[in-house]
Design a protein around this motif. Structure first.
Motif, PDB file in Angstrom:
ATOM      1  N   TRP A  52      29.520  31.561  93.402  1.00  0.00           N
ATOM      2  CA  TRP A  52      30.157  30.296  93.810  1.00  0.00           C
ATOM      3  C   TRP A  52      29.132  29.346  94.424  1.00  0.00           C
ATOM      4  O   TRP A  52      29.085  28.161  94.075  1.00  0.00           O
ATOM      5  CB  TRP A  52      31.287  30.558  94.810  1.00  0.00           C
ATOM      6  CG  TRP A  52      31.797  29.296  95.414  1.00  0.00           C
ATOM      7  CD1 TRP A  52      32.645  28.402  94.849  1.00  0.00           C
ATOM      8  CD2 TRP A  52      31.432  28.756  96.696  1.00  0.00           C
ATOM      9  NE1 TRP A  52      32.842  27.329  95.693  1.00  0.00           N
ATOM     10  CE2 TRP A  52      32.112  27.531  96.847  1.00  0.00           C
ATOM     11  CE3 TRP A  52      30.608  29.197  97.737  1.00  0.00           C
ATOM     12  CZ2 TRP A  52      31.988  26.745  97.974  1.00  0.00           C
ATOM     13  CZ3 TRP A  52      30.495  28.410  98.870  1.00  0.00           C
ATOM     14  CH2 TRP A  52      31.179  27.191  98.982  1.00  0.00           C
ATOM     15  N   ASP A  56      28.653  25.965  92.452  1.00  0.00           N
ATOM     16  CA  ASP A  56      29.417  24.821  92.949  1.00  0.00           C
ATOM     17  C   ASP A  56      28.698  23.974  93.993  1.00  0.00           C
ATOM     18  O   ASP A  56      28.993  22.796  94.119  1.00  0.00           O
ATOM     19  CB  ASP A  56      30.750  25.291  93.535  1.00  0.00           C
ATOM     20  CG  ASP A  56      31.717  25.785  92.481  1.00  0.00           C
ATOM     21  OD1 ASP A  56      31.291  25.958  91.320  1.00  0.00           O
ATOM     22  OD2 ASP A  56      32.881  25.999  92.809  1.00  0.00           O
ATOM     23  N   GLU A  82      37.563  34.026  87.761  1.00  0.00           N
ATOM     24  CA  GLU A  82      37.140  32.733  88.308  1.00  0.00           C
ATOM     25  C   GLU A  82      37.855  32.442  89.627  1.00  0.00           C
ATOM     26  O   GLU A  82      37.276  31.850  90.532  1.00  0.00           O
ATOM     27  CB  GLU A  82      37.385  31.605  87.299  1.00  0.00           C
ATOM     28  CG  GLU A  82      36.430  31.611  86.141  1.00  0.00           C
ATOM     29  CD  GLU A  82      34.973  31.514  86.559  1.00  0.00           C
ATOM     30  OE1 GLU A  82      34.631  30.663  87.415  1.00  0.00           O
ATOM     31  OE2 GLU A  82      34.150  32.291  86.035  1.00  0.00           O
ATOM     32  N   ASP A  83      39.104  32.871  89.729  1.00  0.00           N
ATOM     33  CA  ASP A  83      39.848  32.687  90.972  1.00  0.00           C
ATOM     34  C   ASP A  83      39.189  33.447  92.115  1.00  0.00           C
ATOM     35  O   ASP A  83      39.088  32.940  93.233  1.00  0.00           O
ATOM     36  CB  ASP A  83      41.302  33.138  90.789  1.00  0.00           C
ATOM     37  CG  ASP A  83      42.159  32.786  91.985  1.00  0.00           C
ATOM     38  OD1 ASP A  83      42.182  31.583  92.374  1.00  0.00           O
ATOM     39  OD2 ASP A  83      42.803  33.698  92.543  1.00  0.00           O
ATOM     40  N   SER A  86      36.104  31.431  93.160  1.00  0.00           N
ATOM     41  CA  SER A  86      36.400  30.221  93.927  1.00  0.00           C
ATOM     42  C   SER A  86      36.996  30.539  95.297  1.00  0.00           C
ATOM     43  O   SER A  86      36.780  29.794  96.250  1.00  0.00           O
ATOM     44  CB  SER A  86      37.320  29.288  93.143  1.00  0.00           C
ATOM     45  OG  SER A  86      38.576  29.862  92.938  1.00  0.00           O
ATOM     46  N   ARG A  87      37.715  31.636  95.425  1.00  0.00           N
ATOM     47  CA  ARG A  87      38.303  32.006  96.721  1.00  0.00           C
ATOM     48  C   ARG A  87      37.316  32.732  97.637  1.00  0.00           C
ATOM     49  O   ARG A  87      37.600  32.916  98.818  1.00  0.00           O
ATOM     50  CB  ARG A  87      39.526  32.896  96.510  1.00  0.00           C
ATOM     51  CG  ARG A  87      40.705  32.151  95.946  1.00  0.00           C
ATOM     52  CD  ARG A  87      41.835  33.123  95.652  1.00  0.00           C
ATOM     53  NE  ARG A  87      43.031  32.418  95.277  1.00  0.00           N
ATOM     54  CZ  ARG A  87      44.069  32.266  96.080  1.00  0.00           C
ATOM     55  NH1 ARG A  87      44.076  32.802  97.273  1.00  0.00           N
ATOM     56  NH2 ARG A  87      45.126  31.597  95.667  1.00  0.00           N
TER      57      ARG A  87
END
Length: 90
Positions: A52, A56, A82-83, A86-87
């Motif tokens: 991440w 990002d 992907e979740d 991102s978390r």
């Protein structure tokens, strides 16, 4: 090496959340994590947070190969979504 992976991910997470782009640290982590077998030794959370952070937040072109290595390891494991990536910052 497990502790180093945890430390890397924790420090990178903190820098990413604070949006501190410290080039020497980012280069050192990318270099160390690309040593043979290092990414395989990271736990899922560590891999997610580093993925991440470099995808990002730290989007510099010079880390494109490292991002490919991270994504390849995520793919190899087959259990990380992907979740989850991102978390991982939360």
């Amino acid at each position: 090496d497990d502790e180093i992976g945890f430390c890397f991910s924790s420090v990178i997470r903190a820098f990413a959340l604070l949006e501190i782009n410290h080039r020497p640290l980012l280069k050192m982590v990318a270099t160390r994590c690309q040593k043979p077998g290092m990414l395989r030794k990271m736990n899922d959370w560590g891999l997610c947070i580093v993925t991440w952070s470099y995808s990002d937040v730290f989007q510099d072109a010079e880390f494109s190969e490292f991002r490919k290595s991270l994504r390849a390891e995520v793919s190899r494991r087959g259990t990380i979504t992907e979740d989850m990536i991102s978390r991982s910052q939360l």
